[in-house]
Design a protein around this motif. Sequence first.
Motif, PDB file in Angstrom:
ATOM      1  N   PHE A   1       0.805  -1.215   0.000  1.00 37.88           N
ATOM      2  CA  PHE A   1       0.000   0.000   0.000  1.00 37.88           C
ATOM      3  C   PHE A   1       0.843   1.273   0.000  1.00 37.88           C
ATOM      4  N   LEU A   2       2.151   1.126  -0.035  1.00 34.73           N
ATOM      5  CA  LEU A   2       3.044   2.280  -0.157  1.00 34.73           C
ATOM      6  C   LEU A   2       3.487   2.514  -1.593  1.00 34.73           C
ATOM      7  N   LEU A   3       3.056   1.668  -2.522  1.00 28.41           N
ATOM      8  CA  LEU A   3       3.534   1.773  -3.908  1.00 28.41           C
ATOM      9  C   LEU A   3       3.341   3.160  -4.517  1.00 28.41           C
ATOM     10  N   PRO A   4       2.178   3.806  -4.384  1.00 29.28           N
ATOM     11  CA  PRO A   4       2.020   5.136  -4.998  1.00 29.28           C
ATOM     12  C   PRO A   4       2.975   6.172  -4.435  1.00 29.28           C
ATOM     13  N   ASP A   5       3.411   5.994  -3.179  1.00 27.33           N
ATOM     14  CA  ASP A   5       4.337   6.947  -2.568  1.00 27.33           C
ATOM     15  C   ASP A   5       5.786   6.613  -2.886  1.00 27.33           C
ATOM     16  N   VAL A   6       6.101   5.320  -3.004  1.00 28.12           N
ATOM     17  CA  VAL A   6       7.471   4.925  -3.356  1.00 28.12           C
ATOM     18  C   VAL A   6       7.788   5.343  -4.789  1.00 28.12           C
ATOM     19  N   PHE A   7       6.820   5.164  -5.690  1.00 23.10           N
ATOM     20  CA  PHE A   7       7.028   5.481  -7.111  1.00 23.10           C
ATOM     21  C   PHE A   7       6.172   6.696  -7.494  1.00 23.10           C
ATOM     22  N   LYS A   8       6.537   7.816  -6.945  1.00 18.41           N
ATOM     23  CA  LYS A   8       5.751   9.034  -7.127  1.00 18.41           C
ATOM     24  C   LYS A   8       5.733   9.520  -8.569  1.00 18.41           C
ATOM     25  N   ASN A   9       6.770   9.200  -9.320  1.00 14.28           N
ATOM     26  CA  ASN A   9       6.870   9.709 -10.687  1.00 14.28           C
ATOM     27  C   ASN A   9       6.333   8.743 -11.735  1.00 14.28           C
ATOM     28  N   LEU A  10       5.813   7.616 -11.295  1.00 16.68           N
ATOM     29  CA  LEU A  10       5.265   6.634 -12.231  1.00 16.68           C
ATOM     30  C   LEU A  10       3.747   6.670 -12.222  1.00 16.68           C
ATOM     31  N   LYS A  11       3.153   6.411 -13.393  1.00 15.25           N
ATOM     32  CA  LYS A  11       1.694   6.403 -13.517  1.00 15.25           C
ATOM     33  C   LYS A  11       1.096   5.005 -13.389  1.00 15.25           C
ATOM     34  N   LYS A  12       1.908   3.996 -13.670  1.00 18.40           N
ATOM     35  CA  LYS A  12       1.421   2.619 -13.603  1.00 18.40           C
ATOM     36  C   LYS A  12       2.615   1.680 -13.460  1.00 18.40           C
ATOM     37  N   VAL A  13       2.355   0.494 -12.936  1.00 10.82           N
ATOM     38  CA  VAL A  13       3.383  -0.543 -12.809  1.00 10.82           C
ATOM     39  C   VAL A  13       2.729  -1.902 -13.013  1.00 10.82           C
ATOM     40  N   ILE A  14       3.554  -2.886 -13.357  1.00 15.99           N
ATOM     41  CA  ILE A  14       3.117  -4.284 -13.379  1.00 15.99           C
ATOM     42  C   ILE A  14       3.756  -4.957 -12.174  1.00 15.99           C
ATOM     43  N   LEU A  15       2.928  -5.557 -11.355  1.00 15.85           N
ATOM     44  CA  LEU A  15       3.396  -6.153 -10.102  1.00 15.85           C
ATOM     45  C   LEU A  15       3.480  -7.674 -10.251  1.00 15.85           C
ATOM     46  N   LEU A  16       4.635  -8.241  -9.876  1.00 14.78           N
ATOM     47  CA  LEU A  16       4.852  -9.681  -9.931  1.00 14.78           C
ATOM     48  C   LEU A  16       5.204 -10.205  -8.544  1.00 14.78           C
ATOM     49  N   ASP A  17       4.705 -11.401  -8.206  1.00 17.86           N
ATOM     50  CA  ASP A  17       5.174 -12.102  -7.012  1.00 17.86           C
ATOM     51  C   ASP A  17       6.431 -12.882  -7.373  1.00 17.86           C
ATOM     52  N   ASP A  18       7.305 -13.119  -6.391  1.00 14.13           N
ATOM     53  CA  ASP A  18       8.563 -13.799  -6.698  1.00 14.13           C
ATOM     54  C   ASP A  18       8.433 -15.311  -6.814  1.00 14.13           C
ATOM     55  N   ASP A  19       7.211 -15.852  -6.643  1.00 19.21           N
ATOM     56  CA  ASP A  19       6.988 -17.281  -6.889  1.00 19.21           C
ATOM     57  C   ASP A  19       6.261 -17.498  -8.218  1.00 19.21           C
ATOM     58  N   VAL A  20       6.451 -16.555  -9.147  1.00 21.20           N
ATOM     59  CA  VAL A  20       5.847 -16.621 -10.480  1.00 21.20           C
ATOM     60  C   VAL A  20       6.920 -16.900 -11.512  1.00 21.20           C
ATOM     61  N   VAL A  21       6.607 -17.785 -12.455  1.00 20.03           N
ATOM     62  CA  VAL A  21       7.456 -18.036 -13.622  1.00 20.03           C
ATOM     63  C   VAL A  21       6.682 -17.610 -14.861  1.00 20.03           C
ATOM     64  N   VAL A  22       7.251 -16.715 -15.648  1.00 16.61           N
ATOM     65  CA  VAL A  22       6.600 -16.197 -16.852  1.00 16.61           C
ATOM     66  C   VAL A  22       7.075 -17.006 -18.057  1.00 16.61           C
TER      67      VAL A  22
END
Length: 435
Positions: free
Chosen positions: A248-269
Amino acid sequence: MKWRPVQQVCLSVCWKFYEHLHFISFFCHLKPVIKVFFLLSVGKKIKNMDNVIAKSKSCRVDCNNVDRKLRQILDLTEDEAHFHMKQSAFLYQLGVQTMSKTFHCLLMRLTVEFFKSPSVNMQHSSAYKIDNSNYVHYVIFSRNVLALSVTINSTTINSEEPNSMVFHVLTDKQNFYSMKHWFARHSYREVTIHILNFDELKSNHFSNMGLGELSMPEEFRISSHTTTQPSPLQMNTKYLSVFGHSHFLLPDVFKNLKKVILLDDDVVVQKDISFLWNLNMGGKVIAATEFCEVKLGQLRSYLGATGYDNNSCAWMSGINKIDLEKWRELDITGVYQSLVRKLKQKNDAQWRAAALPVNLLAFHGHIYTLDNTLIQQGLGHDYGVSEETVQNVAALHYNGNMKPWLDLAIPKYKKYWKSYLTRDERYMEECNVNP
């Protein structure tokens, strides 16, 4: 109890019979005069034996005592079985949650080497990409360098435009330097990897949030059974993955970004997922796959009675696109803080358990549903996923206790994770790391 008299009578009968056998054998070898003498005592012995037999017939076994004894044995056996089940479950959880000596060795070696040798500063040469919205930005929360490297490697290899990718990794101070050194030693098709120390961010910018240590995506075990499967042994068990409190801190950590793609570290693409970057979410905050085996109405005891549609499905983390502008506009972080204050957690266990109602309520009505064929869930607990399904989906999510880097992993799914694992790493060989 009447067991003792019965045993005594039986012993008496047997002993008398034994005496008579010896007596008859001895009697046959005596002279006639002496035989007459012994015959006088035979009648008395036979009479005594008849009395013993009659006495034994008069003693009845109390069935209630036998039943009570058998029940005691059954109770003792059940208690012992229950103890071993609890011990087995504890050892299983210990194996799942505890870092092995080999992983700890790898972490320490990487950390020591970071300070011993000057690492290549990857972030300095590509610093202009970190806040540049012309690049595709991925965010991963992780404490596991091997799991993180597999997720980044698989996403990069299967991307059509890896040069446009920027990975932002949020980790804690314990793993920060080991991850920096790992990614300085290994390149993944020249993508930009930005390592962030969450503990430093928290102390400098978010100390008023009341957050503790870095919280990873939370997994909740959901068990249910249908009318056709009434047995507890046939219960249907799934793992519901949601954001941790740190998300829930993502919008404050990345103040200059409009969007992100979030991945869990137990995911294989396994396929290119960059199309998510330009996905039109129709004004929603998060794009996620639904988990309709759990409806919000079924979680009323956790969510309360009002404020949501009972028939709405739960949603899953794993692969998510987040519209940070819409998040800020709707003040989702403020909604989160309000919900947290209402729940009033008193300890760490309650704090972690609060992640489920907070996520489902804070984002209720703000979810854009992704196609369920995008990602296959459950590879960390479900043995029933077909080989064809695993090979054809765009991504694999190893949610559940049997993570692919553990010895407890499901063998038939582990090979898909290991195929993206970094090879020929000196520190892995020295620490005997072979997941």
